[in-house]
Design a protein around this motif. Sequence first.
Motif, PDB file in Angstrom:
ATOM      1  N   LYS A  42      -7.874  -6.350  -6.405  1.00 39.80           N
ATOM      2  CA  LYS A  42      -8.031  -5.765  -5.002  1.00 39.80           C
ATOM      3  C   LYS A  42      -7.262  -4.896  -4.382  1.00 39.80           C
ATOM      4  O   LYS A  42      -7.596  -4.123  -3.848  1.00 39.80           O
ATOM      5  CB  LYS A  42      -8.600  -6.572  -4.250  1.00 39.80           C
ATOM      6  CG  LYS A  42      -9.766  -7.546  -4.518  1.00 39.80           C
ATOM      7  CD  LYS A  42     -10.679  -8.572  -3.655  1.00 39.80           C
ATOM      8  CE  LYS A  42     -11.724  -8.966  -3.730  1.00 39.80           C
ATOM      9  NZ  LYS A  42     -12.390 -10.209  -3.014  1.00 39.80           N
ATOM     10  N   ARG A  43      -5.765  -5.004  -4.813  1.00 38.30           N
ATOM     11  CA  ARG A  43      -5.108  -4.570  -4.205  1.00 38.30           C
ATOM     12  C   ARG A  43      -4.527  -3.897  -4.920  1.00 38.30           C
ATOM     13  O   ARG A  43      -3.800  -2.453  -3.795  1.00 38.30           O
ATOM     14  CB  ARG A  43      -3.629  -5.816  -4.291  1.00 38.30           C
ATOM     15  CG  ARG A  43      -3.775  -6.895  -3.006  1.00 38.30           C
ATOM     16  CD  ARG A  43      -3.890  -6.513  -1.582  1.00 38.30           C
ATOM     17  NE  ARG A  43      -3.174  -5.761  -0.802  1.00 38.30           N
ATOM     18  CZ  ARG A  43      -3.497  -5.078   0.537  1.00 38.30           C
ATOM     19  NH1 ARG A  43      -4.160  -4.969   1.420  1.00 38.30           N
ATOM     20  NH2 ARG A  43      -1.823  -4.752   0.663  1.00 38.30           N
ATOM     21  N   LYS A  72      -3.332   5.650 -11.688  1.00 39.06           N
ATOM     22  CA  LYS A  72      -4.042   6.589 -11.783  1.00 39.06           C
ATOM     23  C   LYS A  72      -3.564   7.707 -11.477  1.00 39.06           C
ATOM     24  O   LYS A  72      -2.738   8.420 -10.220  1.00 39.06           O
ATOM     25  CB  LYS A  72      -5.213   6.538 -10.918  1.00 39.06           C
ATOM     26  CG  LYS A  72      -5.754   4.998 -11.148  1.00 39.06           C
ATOM     27  CD  LYS A  72      -7.234   4.646 -10.216  1.00 39.06           C
ATOM     28  CE  LYS A  72      -8.057   3.743 -10.548  1.00 39.06           C
ATOM     29  NZ  LYS A  72      -9.057   3.569  -9.280  1.00 39.06           N
ATOM     30  N   GLU A  88       0.951  -1.208   0.207  1.00 35.78           N
ATOM     31  CA  GLU A  88      -0.618  -0.092   0.180  1.00 35.78           C
ATOM     32  C   GLU A  88       0.387   1.223  -0.570  1.00 35.78           C
ATOM     33  O   GLU A  88       0.143   2.327  -0.644  1.00 35.78           O
ATOM     34  CB  GLU A  88      -1.288  -0.064   1.366  1.00 35.78           C
ATOM     35  CG  GLU A  88      -1.735  -1.192   1.020  1.00 35.78           C
ATOM     36  CD  GLU A  88      -2.868  -1.343   2.421  1.00 35.78           C
ATOM     37  OE1 GLU A  88      -2.689  -0.434   4.019  1.00 35.78           O
ATOM     38  OE2 GLU A  88      -3.538  -2.133   2.432  1.00 35.78           O
ATOM     39  N   ARG A 100       2.977   6.012  -7.286  1.00 34.39           N
ATOM     40  CA  ARG A 100       1.745   7.348  -7.860  1.00 34.39           C
ATOM     41  C   ARG A 100       1.978   8.902  -8.383  1.00 34.39           C
ATOM     42  O   ARG A 100       2.633   9.570  -8.933  1.00 34.39           O
ATOM     43  CB  ARG A 100       0.656   7.212  -7.272  1.00 34.39           C
ATOM     44  CG  ARG A 100       0.258   5.411  -7.764  1.00 34.39           C
ATOM     45  CD  ARG A 100      -1.056   5.616  -6.998  1.00 34.39           C
ATOM     46  NE  ARG A 100      -2.247   6.347  -7.206  1.00 34.39           N
ATOM     47  CZ  ARG A 100      -3.600   6.565  -6.845  1.00 34.39           C
ATOM     48  NH1 ARG A 100      -3.609   6.122  -5.684  1.00 34.39           N
ATOM     49  NH2 ARG A 100      -4.058   7.336  -6.864  1.00 34.39           N
ATOM     50  N   ARG A 135      -5.401   1.740 -13.057  1.00 31.23           N
ATOM     51  CA  ARG A 135      -6.687   1.677 -13.830  1.00 31.23           C
ATOM     52  C   ARG A 135      -6.098   0.207 -15.134  1.00 31.23           C
ATOM     53  O   ARG A 135      -5.071   0.272 -15.271  1.00 31.23           O
ATOM     54  CB  ARG A 135      -7.161   2.143 -14.401  1.00 31.23           C
ATOM     55  CG  ARG A 135      -6.390   3.108 -15.656  1.00 31.23           C
ATOM     56  CD  ARG A 135      -6.452   4.242 -15.663  1.00 31.23           C
ATOM     57  NE  ARG A 135      -5.939   5.876 -16.491  1.00 31.23           N
ATOM     58  CZ  ARG A 135      -5.465   5.517 -17.904  1.00 31.23           C
ATOM     59  NH1 ARG A 135      -5.963   4.515 -18.389  1.00 31.23           N
ATOM     60  NH2 ARG A 135      -4.767   6.786 -18.560  1.00 31.23           N
ATOM     61  N   LYS A 144       1.040   4.460  -3.478  1.00 33.23           N
ATOM     62  CA  LYS A 144       1.144   4.965  -2.432  1.00 33.23           C
ATOM     63  C   LYS A 144       2.668   6.227  -3.626  1.00 33.23           C
ATOM     64  O   LYS A 144       2.626   7.178  -4.463  1.00 33.23           O
ATOM     65  CB  LYS A 144       0.635   5.406  -1.699  1.00 33.23           C
ATOM     66  CG  LYS A 144       0.110   7.173  -1.241  1.00 33.23           C
ATOM     67  CD  LYS A 144      -0.075   6.944   0.593  1.00 33.23           C
ATOM     68  CE  LYS A 144      -1.073   8.902   0.418  1.00 33.23           C
ATOM     69  NZ  LYS A 144      -0.323   8.903   2.028  1.00 33.23           N
ATOM     70  N   ALA A 151      -6.391  -1.843  -6.981  1.00 30.53           N
ATOM     71  CA  ALA A 151      -7.959  -1.218  -7.578  1.00 30.53           C
ATOM     72  C   ALA A 151      -7.432   0.173  -7.502  1.00 30.53           C
ATOM     73  O   ALA A 151      -7.740   1.272  -7.918  1.00 30.53           O
ATOM     74  CB  ALA A 151      -8.813  -1.727  -6.849  1.00 30.53           C
ATOM     75  N   ASP A 152      -7.455   0.421  -6.495  1.00 31.88           N
ATOM     76  CA  ASP A 152      -7.584   1.835  -5.853  1.00 31.88           C
ATOM     77  C   ASP A 152      -6.399   2.898  -6.508  1.00 31.88           C
ATOM     78  O   ASP A 152      -6.014   4.402  -6.768  1.00 31.88           O
ATOM     79  CB  ASP A 152      -6.858   2.024  -3.980  1.00 31.88           C
ATOM     80  CG  ASP A 152      -8.810   1.775  -3.503  1.00 31.88           C
ATOM     81  OD1 ASP A 152      -9.627   1.465  -4.612  1.00 31.88           O
ATOM     82  OD2 ASP A 152      -8.400   1.734  -2.414  1.00 31.88           O
ATOM     83  N   ALA A 153      -4.982   2.160  -6.878  1.00 31.51           N
ATOM     84  CA  ALA A 153      -4.045   3.139  -7.311  1.00 31.51           C
ATOM     85  C   ALA A 153      -3.920   3.316  -8.732  1.00 31.51           C
ATOM     86  O   ALA A 153      -3.192   4.238  -8.710  1.00 31.51           O
ATOM     87  CB  ALA A 153      -2.817   2.360  -6.950  1.00 31.51           C
TER      88      ALA A 153
END
Length: 219
Positions: A194-195, A219, A128, A135, A201, A132, A197-199
């Motif tokens: 899942k790991r 992203k 995680e 990015r 596409r 972060k 997905a937030d960071a």
Amino acid sequence: MMEHKNQVAAFYAKTAAGYDAAASGRHERANDLGQLREMVAHLVRGHTILELACGTGYWTEVMAASAERIVATDTSAEMLALATRRRLPADKVSFREADGLDLPADLGDFTAVFIGFWWSHLLREEQEAFLKQLRARVGKDVLLIVLDDAYVEGSSTTIARTDAQGNTFQLVTTPDGERVELPKSYPTDSTLRKRLADAVREIKIVRMEYYWLLTCRLK
């Protein structure tokens, strides 16, 4: 977390000299590796690459044939010493001792990031934090390529334990006989999605018998 990070670095420093020989001796994986080499070379064509945990430079050499430029990094001076012996074009490839979890600000600008066989050694909380940081460091729309091991009974090192956070660990032996516990995961496609997905596409995953290859855009 720092303890496990140091253990991974120390293990690969001790095994650096025999790393390529051990990998090339696994003949049952040759077909998968051949396909992966072609796929990676195609994916990085024309890109400026930041490679993390480059090890002995095996994948650096694969990418150098088609990439525009590569900055290959690793925390292990022993691994980097072996990587430089490949004598890759100096105007195209540079090596740098650097921690993928704490990237220096002066590495340059990149259109793609390549991670070979390092993601599976990161704890969940490290994954995680890494995403972060990455990015923030390289920016949006950069291509991310992740290559790692699939679990194959009888070939892969088995998982020795799982901690309360869901991190899994394996026991490995150094050339001098020391037994070391290292973080090691064999994620499913669902877990990877899942790991990440937030960071990222546009996640695409290719599964082979012994390896998996994931591509996406930050992203």
